[in-house]
Write a protein that holds these residues in place. Structure first.
Motif, PDB file in Angstrom:
ATOM      1  N   LEU A  66      41.909  47.613  34.485  1.00  0.00           N
ATOM      2  CA  LEU A  66      42.321  46.327  35.036  1.00  0.00           C
ATOM      3  C   LEU A  66      42.065  45.206  34.030  1.00  0.00           C
ATOM      4  O   LEU A  66      42.930  44.380  33.768  1.00  0.00           O
ATOM      5  CB  LEU A  66      41.580  46.046  36.349  1.00  0.00           C
ATOM      6  CG  LEU A  66      41.783  44.668  36.972  1.00  0.00           C
ATOM      7  CD1 LEU A  66      43.223  44.471  37.401  1.00  0.00           C
ATOM      8  CD2 LEU A  66      40.837  44.479  38.141  1.00  0.00           C
ATOM      9  N   ALA A  67      40.865  45.191  33.449  1.00  0.00           N
ATOM     10  CA  ALA A  67      40.498  44.139  32.497  1.00  0.00           C
ATOM     11  C   ALA A  67      41.403  44.148  31.269  1.00  0.00           C
ATOM     12  O   ALA A  67      41.862  43.091  30.814  1.00  0.00           O
ATOM     13  CB  ALA A  67      39.042  44.296  32.087  1.00  0.00           C
ATOM     14  N   VAL A  68      41.679  45.325  30.741  1.00  0.00           N
ATOM     15  CA  VAL A  68      42.517  45.419  29.544  1.00  0.00           C
ATOM     16  C   VAL A  68      43.958  45.002  29.860  1.00  0.00           C
ATOM     17  O   VAL A  68      44.591  44.299  29.070  1.00  0.00           O
ATOM     18  CB  VAL A  68      42.467  46.842  28.944  1.00  0.00           C
ATOM     19  CG1 VAL A  68      43.453  46.999  27.817  1.00  0.00           C
ATOM     20  CG2 VAL A  68      41.060  47.145  28.458  1.00  0.00           C
ATOM     21  N   MET A  69      44.460  45.405  31.015  1.00  0.00           N
ATOM     22  CA  MET A  69      45.817  45.011  31.399  1.00  0.00           C
ATOM     23  C   MET A  69      45.925  43.498  31.553  1.00  0.00           C
ATOM     24  O   MET A  69      46.889  42.881  31.097  1.00  0.00           O
ATOM     25  CB  MET A  69      46.237  45.700  32.692  1.00  0.00           C
ATOM     26  CG  MET A  69      46.562  47.155  32.526  1.00  0.00           C
ATOM     27  SD  MET A  69      47.057  47.864  34.125  1.00  0.00           S
ATOM     28  CE  MET A  69      47.713  49.428  33.591  1.00  0.00           C
ATOM     29  N   LEU A  70      44.930  42.902  32.197  1.00  0.00           N
ATOM     30  CA  LEU A  70      44.947  41.445  32.373  1.00  0.00           C
ATOM     31  C   LEU A  70      44.849  40.726  31.025  1.00  0.00           C
ATOM     32  O   LEU A  70      45.519  39.706  30.814  1.00  0.00           O
ATOM     33  CB  LEU A  70      43.819  41.004  33.302  1.00  0.00           C
ATOM     34  CG  LEU A  70      43.982  41.406  34.765  1.00  0.00           C
ATOM     35  CD1 LEU A  70      42.743  41.023  35.564  1.00  0.00           C
ATOM     36  CD2 LEU A  70      45.233  40.790  35.365  1.00  0.00           C
ATOM     37  N   CYS A  71      44.059  41.250  30.115  1.00  0.00           N
ATOM     38  CA  CYS A  71      43.947  40.663  28.772  1.00  0.00           C
ATOM     39  C   CYS A  71      45.274  40.753  28.027  1.00  0.00           C
ATOM     40  O   CYS A  71      45.670  39.805  27.344  1.00  0.00           O
ATOM     41  CB  CYS A  71      42.848  41.342  27.964  1.00  0.00           C
ATOM     42  SG  CYS A  71      41.191  40.893  28.487  1.00  0.00           S
ATOM     43  N   ALA A  72      45.965  41.877  28.150  1.00  0.00           N
ATOM     44  CA  ALA A  72      47.261  42.045  27.494  1.00  0.00           C
ATOM     45  C   ALA A  72      48.270  41.027  28.036  1.00  0.00           C
ATOM     46  O   ALA A  72      49.020  40.416  27.270  1.00  0.00           O
ATOM     47  CB  ALA A  72      47.777  43.462  27.685  1.00  0.00           C
ATOM     48  N   GLU A  87      38.051  49.504  36.706  1.00  0.00           N
ATOM     49  CA  GLU A  87      37.753  48.129  36.316  1.00  0.00           C
ATOM     50  C   GLU A  87      38.143  47.875  34.867  1.00  0.00           C
ATOM     51  O   GLU A  87      38.684  46.828  34.537  1.00  0.00           O
ATOM     52  CB  GLU A  87      36.260  47.827  36.498  1.00  0.00           C
ATOM     53  CG  GLU A  87      35.836  47.597  37.922  1.00  0.00           C
ATOM     54  CD  GLU A  87      36.421  46.327  38.523  1.00  0.00           C
ATOM     55  OE1 GLU A  87      36.534  45.294  37.829  1.00  0.00           O
ATOM     56  OE2 GLU A  87      36.782  46.382  39.706  1.00  0.00           O
ATOM     57  N   SER A  88      37.853  48.847  33.999  1.00  0.00           N
ATOM     58  CA  SER A  88      38.160  48.654  32.578  1.00  0.00           C
ATOM     59  C   SER A  88      39.671  48.605  32.342  1.00  0.00           C
ATOM     60  O   SER A  88      40.151  47.782  31.554  1.00  0.00           O
ATOM     61  CB  SER A  88      37.509  49.740  31.724  1.00  0.00           C
ATOM     62  OG  SER A  88      37.922  51.018  32.148  1.00  0.00           O
TER      63      SER A  88
END
Length: 79
Positions: A14-20, A11-12
């Motif tokens: 995924l979240a960081v990739m989406l933020c990037a 999950e983490s």
């Protein structure tokens, strides 16, 4: 058409990739996002594996934005 560019393992991640991607103005879709978060554990293709997908026109920019995830960590100057 949408192209899969990344397969986050948590999950983490995924979240960081989406933020990037969002920081670079790239719209993304998470295929398997719902079931992937409901069924944690080993990633089984086509069951709970999540894929980040972007428009075919944005693939090069998205890969560049996520390139930090494929680079090895630099050694610490404190070692």
């Amino acid at each position: 058409s949408l192209i899969a560019i990344a397969y986050p393992q948590s999950e983490s991640e995924l979240a960081v990739m989406l933020c990037a991607l969002e920081a670079h103005g790239i719209k993304a879709f998470v295929h398997g996002g719902g079931i992937g978060s409901l069924c944690p554990g080993p990633q089984i293709p086509w069951f709970n594996t999540r894929r980040i997908m972007v428009s075919s026109a944005d693939v090069a920019d998205a890969q560049k934005a996520l390139s930090v995830f494929s680079q090895p960590a630099k050694s610490s100057p404190y070692e």
